[in-house]
Design a protein around this motif. Sequence first.
Motif, short mmCIF file in Angstrom:
data_model
loop_
_atom_site.label_atom_id
_atom_site.label_comp_id
_atom_site.label_asym_id
_atom_site.label_seq_id
_atom_site.Cartn_x
_atom_site.Cartn_y
_atom_site.Cartn_z
N VAL A 116 0.84 -1.20 0.00
CA VAL A 116 0.00 0.00 0.00
C VAL A 116 0.88 1.25 0.00
O VAL A 116 0.66 2.19 -0.78
CB VAL A 116 -0.94 -0.01 1.22
CG1 VAL A 116 -1.67 1.32 1.34
CG2 VAL A 116 -1.95 -1.15 1.11
N PHE A 119 2.60 1.78 -3.31
CA PHE A 119 1.69 2.22 -4.36
C PHE A 119 1.42 3.72 -4.26
O PHE A 119 1.47 4.43 -5.27
CB PHE A 119 0.37 1.45 -4.27
CG PHE A 119 -0.65 1.87 -5.28
CD1 PHE A 119 -0.48 1.57 -6.62
CD2 PHE A 119 -1.77 2.58 -4.90
CE1 PHE A 119 -1.41 1.96 -7.57
CE2 PHE A 119 -2.71 2.98 -5.83
CZ PHE A 119 -2.54 2.67 -7.17
N PHE A 163 -2.15 -5.06 -4.59
CA PHE A 163 -1.14 -4.00 -4.52
C PHE A 163 0.21 -4.48 -5.05
O PHE A 163 0.96 -3.71 -5.66
CB PHE A 163 -1.02 -3.47 -3.09
CG PHE A 163 -2.12 -2.52 -2.72
CD1 PHE A 163 -2.12 -1.23 -3.22
CD2 PHE A 163 -3.18 -2.93 -1.93
CE1 PHE A 163 -3.15 -0.34 -2.91
CE2 PHE A 163 -4.21 -2.06 -1.61
CZ PHE A 163 -4.20 -0.76 -2.10
N TYR A 185 -8.48 -3.59 -7.92
CA TYR A 185 -8.22 -2.52 -6.96
C TYR A 185 -9.50 -1.70 -6.75
O TYR A 185 -9.87 -1.37 -5.61
CB TYR A 185 -7.09 -1.65 -7.47
CG TYR A 185 -6.85 -0.37 -6.69
CD1 TYR A 185 -6.63 -0.40 -5.32
CD2 TYR A 185 -6.82 0.86 -7.35
CE1 TYR A 185 -6.40 0.78 -4.61
CE2 TYR A 185 -6.58 2.03 -6.65
CZ TYR A 185 -6.37 1.99 -5.29
OH TYR A 185 -6.14 3.14 -4.61
#
Length: 202
Positions: A116, A119, A163, A185
């Motif tokens: 996370v 990203f 992710f 996502y």
Amino acid sequence: QREEHSGERPGLVFSEQAELVADDRAATRHTVGVELAEVLVSAGKYVEAVELLLAGQPLARDDQERAEIQEGLGRAYQERGDSHLAIDALEASLGLYGRRAPKSLFSLVPLTLVGVLTFFSRRDPEGIGNASRGPGRRQLTTLVSLIRIYYFLDIAKLAWATFAALNLGRKVASAPELSQAYTYYGTVLSGAGLLGGAQRAC
């Protein structure tokens, strides 16, 4: 001196050529077997595909070939409806391609958090650079295959794999798998009640 070389080199050259021919035949046999298994899966002959791939396992010469066989088994099991066997095979394939799937909540949570943070910060803590060739691309296709199964069976691993695929997909030029990862996502965001983010992702 020339006679010395002529007495030694022909045998050495012949041996090397024989090894190359044997390697070429083994590589061809492997490639044909994996591709034939894909054809069998497409034709709905899942049992035959699984049997063919299992027969090829003892003949695999390296991790790349073992990974391709496991990946093929995962897809055959998935199409046959054996989701748990599919997960086992695909996770084994992913590991052979160089990325281990988390096996416990203890490892899953930090890996998901790293994914996370990576990203949203657009950083690359793994330092894998451009993954448009080699194992990076194979990791991505395997992750997407896993995502399709996790979606129905394991929401926690779905977040990790999504992710991981998004971060890896940004490094793979023109990867159709990246758009699929963004779709999942969006699904994850939608399930969490973040509809605005889901619409932007999709």
